[in-house]
Every structure is written in structure tokens, then in C-alpha cells.
Design a protein around this motif. Structure first.
Motif, mmCIF file in Angstrom:
data_model
loop_
_atom_site.group_PDB
_atom_site.id
_atom_site.type_symbol
_atom_site.label_atom_id
_atom_site.label_comp_id
_atom_site.label_asym_id
_atom_site.label_seq_id
_atom_site.Cartn_x
_atom_site.Cartn_y
_atom_site.Cartn_z
ATOM 1 N N LEU A 120 0.284 -17.258 -10.495
ATOM 2 C CA LEU A 120 0.099 -15.831 -10.213
ATOM 3 C C LEU A 120 1.292 -14.973 -10.599
ATOM 4 O O LEU A 120 1.130 -13.850 -11.059
ATOM 5 C CB LEU A 120 -0.206 -15.628 -8.729
ATOM 6 C CG LEU A 120 -1.503 -16.248 -8.225
ATOM 7 C CD1 LEU A 120 -1.593 -16.103 -6.709
ATOM 8 C CD2 LEU A 120 -2.710 -15.616 -8.897
ATOM 9 N N ASP A 142 -2.837 -8.210 -4.132
ATOM 10 C CA ASP A 142 -3.521 -9.423 -3.664
ATOM 11 C C ASP A 142 -2.756 -10.680 -4.085
ATOM 12 O O ASP A 142 -2.602 -11.617 -3.293
ATOM 13 C CB ASP A 142 -4.950 -9.488 -4.212
ATOM 14 C CG ASP A 142 -5.875 -8.462 -3.580
ATOM 15 O OD1 ASP A 142 -5.530 -7.885 -2.525
ATOM 16 O OD2 ASP A 142 -6.967 -8.236 -4.155
ATOM 17 N N ASN A 143 -2.266 -10.699 -5.322
ATOM 18 C CA ASN A 143 -1.498 -11.852 -5.802
ATOM 19 C C ASN A 143 -0.169 -11.995 -5.060
ATOM 20 O O ASN A 143 0.247 -13.100 -4.721
ATOM 21 C CB ASN A 143 -1.258 -11.745 -7.305
ATOM 22 C CG ASN A 143 -2.523 -11.943 -8.106
ATOM 23 O OD1 ASN A 143 -3.507 -12.495 -7.620
ATOM 24 N ND2 ASN A 143 -2.506 -11.474 -9.338
ATOM 25 N N ARG A 167 0.840 -1.210 0.000
ATOM 26 C CA ARG A 167 0.000 0.000 0.000
ATOM 27 C C ARG A 167 0.868 1.249 0.000
ATOM 28 O O ARG A 167 0.593 2.208 -0.727
ATOM 29 C CB ARG A 167 -0.956 -0.003 1.193
ATOM 30 C CG ARG A 167 -2.127 -0.961 1.031
ATOM 31 C CD ARG A 167 -3.157 -0.817 2.137
ATOM 32 N NE ARG A 167 -2.629 -1.099 3.464
ATOM 33 C CZ ARG A 167 -2.470 -2.317 3.979
ATOM 34 N NH1 ARG A 167 -2.789 -3.389 3.281
ATOM 35 N NH2 ARG A 167 -1.998 -2.468 5.204
ATOM 36 N N PRO A 192 -0.832 -1.630 -7.322
ATOM 37 C CA PRO A 192 -2.261 -1.826 -7.608
ATOM 38 C C PRO A 192 -2.829 -3.012 -6.822
ATOM 39 O O PRO A 192 -2.161 -4.022 -6.612
ATOM 40 C CB PRO A 192 -2.296 -2.090 -9.110
ATOM 41 C CG PRO A 192 -1.052 -1.458 -9.633
ATOM 42 C CD PRO A 192 -0.032 -1.602 -8.549
ATOM 43 N N GLU A 193 -4.087 -2.857 -6.426
ATOM 44 C CA GLU A 193 -4.722 -3.838 -5.535
ATOM 45 C C GLU A 193 -4.694 -5.262 -6.088
ATOM 46 O O GLU A 193 -4.413 -6.210 -5.353
ATOM 47 C CB GLU A 193 -6.164 -3.415 -5.244
ATOM 48 C CG GLU A 193 -6.827 -4.258 -4.187
ATOM 49 C CD GLU A 193 -8.208 -3.743 -3.815
ATOM 50 O OE1 GLU A 193 -8.904 -4.491 -3.115
ATOM 51 O OE2 GLU A 193 -8.582 -2.628 -4.215
ATOM 52 N N ALA A 194 -4.977 -5.435 -7.365
ATOM 53 C CA ALA A 194 -4.995 -6.791 -7.938
ATOM 54 C C ALA A 194 -3.616 -7.440 -7.853
ATOM 55 O O ALA A 194 -3.491 -8.611 -7.487
ATOM 56 C CB ALA A 194 -5.474 -6.754 -9.387
ATOM 57 N N THR A 195 -2.582 -6.679 -8.164
ATOM 58 C CA THR A 195 -1.218 -7.203 -8.057
ATOM 59 C C THR A 195 -0.871 -7.462 -6.602
ATOM 60 O O THR A 195 -0.296 -8.502 -6.267
ATOM 61 C CB THR A 195 -0.211 -6.220 -8.683
ATOM 62 O OG1 THR A 195 -0.561 -6.000 -10.047
ATOM 63 C CG2 THR A 195 1.207 -6.757 -8.600
#
Length: 145
Positions: free
Chosen positions: A121, A56-57, A46, A51-54
Motif C-alpha cells: 500500500l 483508507d490505505n 479528514r 483523499p479517501e482512497a489514500t
């Protein structure tokens, strides 16, 4: 007592070599450390505006690699995450000279899919020649650390 035995930012020599932000932690091999490593990683991602999607992975990969390090390692486990040249590299050190390998899990197996998830991922993954470090790399969008 803190779950983290030691924590350091990227060293000055790494920064001079063009490596961007990063962190490293070492901790005792206890499965209760896995959520702490996810939280530490998430906080840094953060901060770095990944980016959030990356993110999360990456957090899922950290969870899987740290879990493997705890289950199969010998001694302390280390987690290092570094951004460099549009990529984010995750390394887990576990002290086990036997390299991590993809396993083929049966449908009813409760475990054995962690490295498969990491392989799916991440852009790339592997094991150091001495078998002590399992790593993976994620691409970052242009303009990120």
C-alpha cells in the motif's frame, strides 16, 4: 481513562523545518488501542483533506503497524503521523530493538501478512537503524498538506 497516554501536535521546530501538520500519541500496549489509533488517524486525515482512497490505505497501515508494535514491542507504543512535502509519514515506535521483517505467511495462517500489506500500500517502508521504529510513507496529491 483515555486510551491515549500523551498526545502532541507537530513541534514548533518541526514546523519551522517545513514539516506540515502532524500528531503523535503514546499508549499502553493493549490490542484495544488499535481501533482508537485508527479513529485518531482517520480524524486527522479528514481534517487535512487527504483523499479517501489514500486515507483508507494509511489507516490500514496504521492498524497493521500498531498491531505489530503491541504484539512484538517492549513497553509503551508510539504512533506519529506527519505530512511534509507532498508525503505522509507514519511511524510506530515499539521499544523492540529487533527490527520488523516481512514474513512469509502460509495460505492457512491467520496472521503474518501485516508488513506485506504495508509494503504493497505504501510508497516506501522501513525500520530505523536501531530497530525501534517501523515507518511507511504515502504520496499525497499536489496541493495537500
Amino acid at each position: 481513562m483515555s486510551p491515549v497516554t500523551s498526545a502532541v501536535a507537530a513541534t514548533a521546530s518541526e514546523l519551522q523545518q517545513g514539516i506540515g501538520p502532524g500528531f503523535a500519541v503514546a499508549f499502553t500496549p493493549d490490542k484495544s488501542r488499535v481501533p482508537h489509533m485508527r479513529k485518531i488517524t482517520g480524524a486527522h486525515l479528514r481534517l487535512w483533506r487527504v483523499p479517501e482512497a489514500t486515507a483508507d490505505n494509511v489507516i490500514l497501515a496504521v492498524s497493521e503497524l500498531v498491531t505489530n508494535g503491541i504484539q512484538h514491542g517492549h513497553g509503551a507504543v508510539g504512533l506519529k503521523v506527519i505530512c511534509s512535502d507532498g508525503a505522509l509519514r507514519v511511524e510506530v515506535t515499539d521499544g523492540n530493538p529487533r527490527p520488523a521483517q516481512l514474513a512469509e505467511a502460509d495460505d492457512d495462517d491467520l496472521s503474518g501478512r501485516g508488513l506485506f500489506l504495508v509494503a504493497v500500500l505504501a510508497h516506501n517502508w522501513g525500520v530505523s537503524p536501531d530497530g525501534h521504529i517501523t515507518w511507511c510513507v504515502f504520496h499525497l496529491p499536489a496541493g495537500r498538506p
